[in-house]
Enzyme design. Sequence first.
Site, PDB file in Angstrom:
ATOM      1  N   SER A 218      61.154  12.803  33.713  1.00  0.00           N
ATOM      2  CA  SER A 218      62.586  12.799  33.489  1.00  0.00           C
ATOM      3  C   SER A 218      62.925  12.317  32.074  1.00  0.00           C
ATOM      4  CB  SER A 218      63.263  11.949  34.566  1.00  0.00           C
ATOM      5  OG  SER A 218      64.600  12.310  34.719  1.00  0.00           O
TER       6      SER A 218
ATOM      7  N   ASP B  13      63.555  21.416  41.402  1.00  0.00           N
ATOM      8  CA  ASP B  13      64.394  20.437  40.706  1.00  0.00           C
ATOM      9  C   ASP B  13      65.509  21.146  39.961  1.00  0.00           C
ATOM     10  OD1 ASP B  13      65.356  18.136  39.422  1.00  0.00           O
ATOM     11  OD2 ASP B  13      63.953  18.376  37.758  1.00  0.00           O
TER      12      ASP B  13
ATOM     13  N   HIS C  15      61.971  17.059  41.702  1.00  0.00           N
ATOM     14  CA  HIS C  15      62.021  16.347  40.425  1.00  0.00           C
ATOM     15  C   HIS C  15      60.864  15.357  40.295  1.00  0.00           C
ATOM     16  CE1 HIS C  15      64.103  14.636  36.927  1.00  0.00           C
ATOM     17  NE2 HIS C  15      63.937  13.427  37.438  1.00  0.00           N
TER      18      HIS C  15
END
EC number: 3.4.16.6
Length: 659
Positions: A190, A393, A455
């Site tokens: 991320s 994601d 994710h």
Amino acid sequence: MAATTTTTNAGRSMASWKRLSTLIAAFTLSWTSSFVAAAGSADYFVHDLPGAPDGPLVKMHAGHIEVTPDNNGNLFFWHFQNKHIANKQRTVIWLNGGPGCSSEDGALMEIGPYRLKDENTLVYNDGAWNEFANVLFVDNPVGTGFSYVDTNAYIHELTEMAANFVTFLERWFALFPEYEHDDLYIAGESYAGQHIPYIAQAILERNKNAGPVNRKWNLSGLLIGNGWVSPKEQYDAYLQFAYEKDIVKKGTDLANKLEIQQRICQKEIAVKPDKIDYPECEAILQDMLQLTAGGVGASGKNQCYNMYDVRLKDDYPSCGMAWPPDLKSVTPYLRKKEVIKALNINDNKSTGWTECNGQVGMNFNPKTKPSITLLPDILSAGVPILLFSGAEDLICNHLGTEALISNMEWNGGKGFELTPGTWAPRRDWTFEGEPAGFWQQARNLTYVLFYNSSHMVPFDYPRRTRDMLDRFMGVDISSIGGQPTDSRLDGEKLPETTVGGAAGNSTSNQAAEKAKLEMAKWEAYRKSGELVLVIVIVAAGVWGWFVWKERRKTAGQGYMGVATGERHSISNNPGPRGNLSGGGDRTRGQGLAGFRNKRSGRRDVEAQDFDESELDDLHLSKPEDPHADSRYSIGGASDDEEEQKPGKGSSSRQPGGRS
């Protein structure tokens, strides 16, 4: 004369004693420092861990290291020792994102040796990354998770964050010098897609001034999962991903509203291209989640898409903020007094653990350029990079990652192009008999797409990500027995590794794997017509030699060889070449991207031979194969996306955060 000689000898003797005393002092200082460091490291030893399963405890250390004394800035770390040493020592640093989200997410929900069955019970993680590497989790930057700093001293810049991290590593290696010579990998997900390249750049700069005191660190690779790396491509990927996943239907009022906001976003990026976050662009995702919410869930609230895994729904406006489900156990566990004591948390850490600290995110307002600008130089410095994505994601989606790779130039090429018009092949990956995704690789950069993943890919598939890690690091476990896992690319069994608790057989033949990759590249050349051209050139050379020989025979100037027959005329037409969507067009994000769903064969679009006129006859279609739309090769228009995390109480993920 004698007096002079005596004086000279005395001077030399004194100089010798001074040198000797200096050496003794240096040795004593070195010995004392080592003793102090050893004593200090013992203070960080984790003697027991509440809720740990029966059996030997994984050897671990944890605690705080001061990085900015003037404002009490301390970074918290949790280090797990490797279970096996395979051909060399390796250390993997793991960072979560945010900014301001704790890496204990990674430790207890993704790649650490333990996971939580409930808030009181730990179980072994089958696929933990500490099988063949030491793993070091760091709550970064200061103020994140168990890390702390004075409230008026949160960091604002990526360069400041990186400088703090280098200071942390210098002091950590002083405490644990046995790890300073390890191959060092930095991994995360991320928003760590911004942190990791800046830390890598700072390490490379530090290494330029390395010497006997400041040892060079063996930075050996970076791994970034669903990373926020290049805002331009990744913001642009929000809507494209929503169309492909049927979250938004083209031509509807909703689509028109979002397209208007997307144009506003694109205009802002064009005016200010070097920012990392744009409120005008964040609005695309926010509006999408709000305007697609509908239906009533068990809670009686409207349901929205989970921005981390679009296969799931959540109450609006949470939209995934309470995900993954293990989070409900992680927070109370890390707030237990006995856990805080076991992890050597300083008394100065006055507040309990929170997953994401909103103050860190709000104060972080970097003027530095996005990390995408650093990747080419890092790659050219010889540091391999692996980018991986979970296909489900939304917030940092795979389309954006693929687009940024396609548009990036590094090591003499653009995107995954091997030569003009020839793309590195996508190699279908199966793991233990199941379709797992694909691998693509060129010029020191590797990309891996994980099918049916979110994710947080290691949360879904710890065993597969461990296999990915071991291959990227070139783990050689030939000296360890056990049952190997079955991992294949394009149906070919890969060098054997192991995942989980059992040791594997062998990954010693890394050269064989490189040879297979070269074979796959050669196959791409062959498909695109390059081989035909090579054959023509060689044949033309042979034909020319025969013509020359015949002329010499006719002129009586050459030797008489075997009787000649009919001359063979070789055409100089190289035959059809794979145009690869108009050559350079794909590298500009155009070409066949609009037709990616048309493919039904096994070959890459980039490697197929076709007539450009056929493009006019192509039509969009929805493939029945759930993975078909995930297999188009990087080089076409593709997008990726990012997330924000609104507050959720004391462990709130903040708007704009990517954990």
